[in-house]
Write a protein that holds these residues in place. Structure first.
Motif, PDB file in Angstrom:
ATOM      1  N   ALA A  31      15.165  55.162  19.864  1.00  0.00           N
ATOM      2  CA  ALA A  31      14.199  55.235  20.967  1.00  0.00           C
ATOM      3  C   ALA A  31      14.805  54.626  22.232  1.00  0.00           C
ATOM      4  CB  ALA A  31      12.904  54.517  20.593  1.00  0.00           C
ATOM      5  N   HIS A  32      15.534  53.529  22.088  1.00  0.00           N
ATOM      6  CA  HIS A  32      16.176  52.873  23.227  1.00  0.00           C
ATOM      7  C   HIS A  32      17.278  53.764  23.825  1.00  0.00           C
ATOM      8  CE1 HIS A  32      17.428  49.617  25.804  1.00  0.00           C
ATOM      9  NE2 HIS A  32      18.682  49.794  25.389  1.00  0.00           N
ATOM     10  N   MET A  33      18.013  54.493  22.964  1.00  0.00           N
ATOM     11  CA  MET A  33      19.090  55.383  23.430  1.00  0.00           C
ATOM     12  C   MET A  33      18.570  56.475  24.366  1.00  0.00           C
ATOM     13  SD  MET A  33      21.339  56.194  20.059  1.00  0.00           S
ATOM     14  CE  MET A  33      21.844  54.917  18.927  1.00  0.00           C
ATOM     15  N   VAL A  34      17.347  56.938  24.134  1.00  0.00           N
ATOM     16  CA  VAL A  34      16.822  58.064  24.923  1.00  0.00           C
ATOM     17  C   VAL A  34      15.843  57.621  26.004  1.00  0.00           C
ATOM     18  CG1 VAL A  34      17.164  59.703  23.047  1.00  0.00           C
ATOM     19  CG2 VAL A  34      14.948  58.580  23.283  1.00  0.00           C
ATOM     20  N   GLU A  35      15.680  56.319  26.158  1.00  0.00           N
ATOM     21  CA  GLU A  35      14.721  55.772  27.117  1.00  0.00           C
ATOM     22  C   GLU A  35      14.897  56.332  28.521  1.00  0.00           C
ATOM     23  OE1 GLU A  35      14.635  51.368  27.811  1.00  0.00           O
ATOM     24  OE2 GLU A  35      13.235  51.522  26.133  1.00  0.00           O
ATOM     25  N   ASP A  36      16.140  56.482  28.961  1.00  0.00           N
ATOM     26  CA  ASP A  36      16.415  56.929  30.326  1.00  0.00           C
ATOM     27  C   ASP A  36      16.771  58.401  30.432  1.00  0.00           C
ATOM     28  OD1 ASP A  36      15.962  54.341  31.284  1.00  0.00           O
ATOM     29  OD2 ASP A  36      18.042  53.751  30.883  1.00  0.00           O
ATOM     30  N   HIS A  37      16.678  59.147  29.323  1.00  0.00           N
ATOM     31  CA  HIS A  37      16.981  60.576  29.378  1.00  0.00           C
ATOM     32  C   HIS A  37      15.917  61.293  30.201  1.00  0.00           C
ATOM     33  CE1 HIS A  37      19.989  61.282  25.915  1.00  0.00           C
ATOM     34  NE2 HIS A  37      20.117  60.043  26.350  1.00  0.00           N
ATOM     35  N   LYS A  38      16.362  62.265  30.992  1.00  0.00           N
ATOM     36  CA  LYS A  38      15.454  63.098  31.773  1.00  0.00           C
ATOM     37  C   LYS A  38      15.712  64.549  31.405  1.00  0.00           C
ATOM     38  CE  LYS A  38      14.009  59.792  34.645  1.00  0.00           C
ATOM     39  NZ  LYS A  38      13.415  58.738  33.947  1.00  0.00           N
ATOM     40  N   LYS A  71      25.884  63.774  24.277  1.00  0.00           N
ATOM     41  CA  LYS A  71      26.444  65.082  24.631  1.00  0.00           C
ATOM     42  C   LYS A  71      25.403  66.176  24.838  1.00  0.00           C
ATOM     43  CE  LYS A  71      30.497  64.030  21.882  1.00  0.00           C
ATOM     44  NZ  LYS A  71      31.060  64.169  20.559  1.00  0.00           N
ATOM     45  N   HIS A  72      24.194  65.994  24.259  1.00  0.00           N
ATOM     46  CA  HIS A  72      23.183  67.050  24.298  1.00  0.00           C
ATOM     47  C   HIS A  72      21.816  66.486  24.677  1.00  0.00           C
ATOM     48  CE1 HIS A  72      25.965  69.764  22.286  1.00  0.00           C
ATOM     49  NE2 HIS A  72      26.187  68.818  21.380  1.00  0.00           N
ATOM     50  N   ASP A  73      21.010  67.344  25.274  1.00  0.00           N
ATOM     51  CA  ASP A  73      19.612  66.989  25.549  1.00  0.00           C
ATOM     52  C   ASP A  73      18.751  67.622  24.458  1.00  0.00           C
ATOM     53  OD1 ASP A  73      20.101  65.593  27.916  1.00  0.00           O
ATOM     54  OD2 ASP A  73      20.132  67.453  29.077  1.00  0.00           O
ATOM     55  N   PHE A  74      17.757  66.865  24.007  1.00  0.00           N
ATOM     56  CA  PHE A  74      16.855  67.358  22.974  1.00  0.00           C
ATOM     57  C   PHE A  74      15.420  67.277  23.459  1.00  0.00           C
ATOM     58  CE2 PHE A  74      20.662  66.085  20.760  1.00  0.00           C
ATOM     59  CZ  PHE A  74      20.853  67.138  19.882  1.00  0.00           C
ATOM     60  N   ASP A  75      14.597  68.211  22.972  1.00  0.00           N
ATOM     61  CA  ASP A  75      13.177  68.207  23.286  1.00  0.00           C
ATOM     62  C   ASP A  75      12.424  67.302  22.316  1.00  0.00           C
ATOM     63  OD1 ASP A  75      13.301  70.316  25.353  1.00  0.00           O
ATOM     64  OD2 ASP A  75      13.943  71.552  23.651  1.00  0.00           O
ATOM     65  N   LEU A  76      12.954  67.193  21.083  1.00  0.00           N
ATOM     66  CA  LEU A  76      12.281  66.449  20.020  1.00  0.00           C
ATOM     67  C   LEU A  76      13.322  65.794  19.122  1.00  0.00           C
ATOM     68  CD1 LEU A  76       9.644  65.823  18.374  1.00  0.00           C
ATOM     69  CD2 LEU A  76      10.045  67.986  17.177  1.00  0.00           C
TER      70      LEU A  76
END
Length: 128
Positions: A67-74, A46-51
């Protein structure tokens, strides 16, 4: 990156530690927290995070899954693994690693460093 509203997700199984870190980091940043892997997945969808701060209460497998969950986040968030005092195999942990010998202030400084935030004058003012 908008340093005014840096978004941090703290993930820990220890609820007291989770709340403490959320409060401390919340003095300077926008902070969400998750106490379980499923909760982290829901928040990340639901949200984008910087860290993302991964506490030492998480298993290596849980850290890898996050780490795998955010692998494709941009843009892809930075991962910070807090290592426990007895941690020996630093290579097994994801992202940047830190042992918090300097306590809560060191965590704030590490997060600010990773986010490129100057802490001077950044603290939010709370009324009594």
């Amino acid at each position: 990156m908008n340093n005014t509203h840096s978004q941090i997700l703290v993930v820990s199984r220890d609820q007291m530690l989770l709340q403490t870190r959320r409060l401390i980091l919340g003095t300077y940043f926008e902070v969400e927290s998750a106490g379980r892997l499923s909760e982290a997945g829901s928040v990340l969808s639901k949200h984008d995070f910087d860290l993302i701060v991964l506490c030492d209460t998480l298993t290596d497998s849980e850290c890898d899954q996050i780490a795998h969950m955010v692998e494709d986040h941009k843009p892809k968030p930075t991962l910070l693994s807090i290592l426990g005092p007895g941690t020996k195999d630093h290579d097994r942990h994801v992202g940047r690693k830190v042992v918090l010998k300097g306590g809560p202030l060191q965590l704030v400084k590490e997060c600010a460093d990773l986010l490129g935030v100057d802490l001077r004058g950044k603290q939010r003012m709370f009324s009594n």
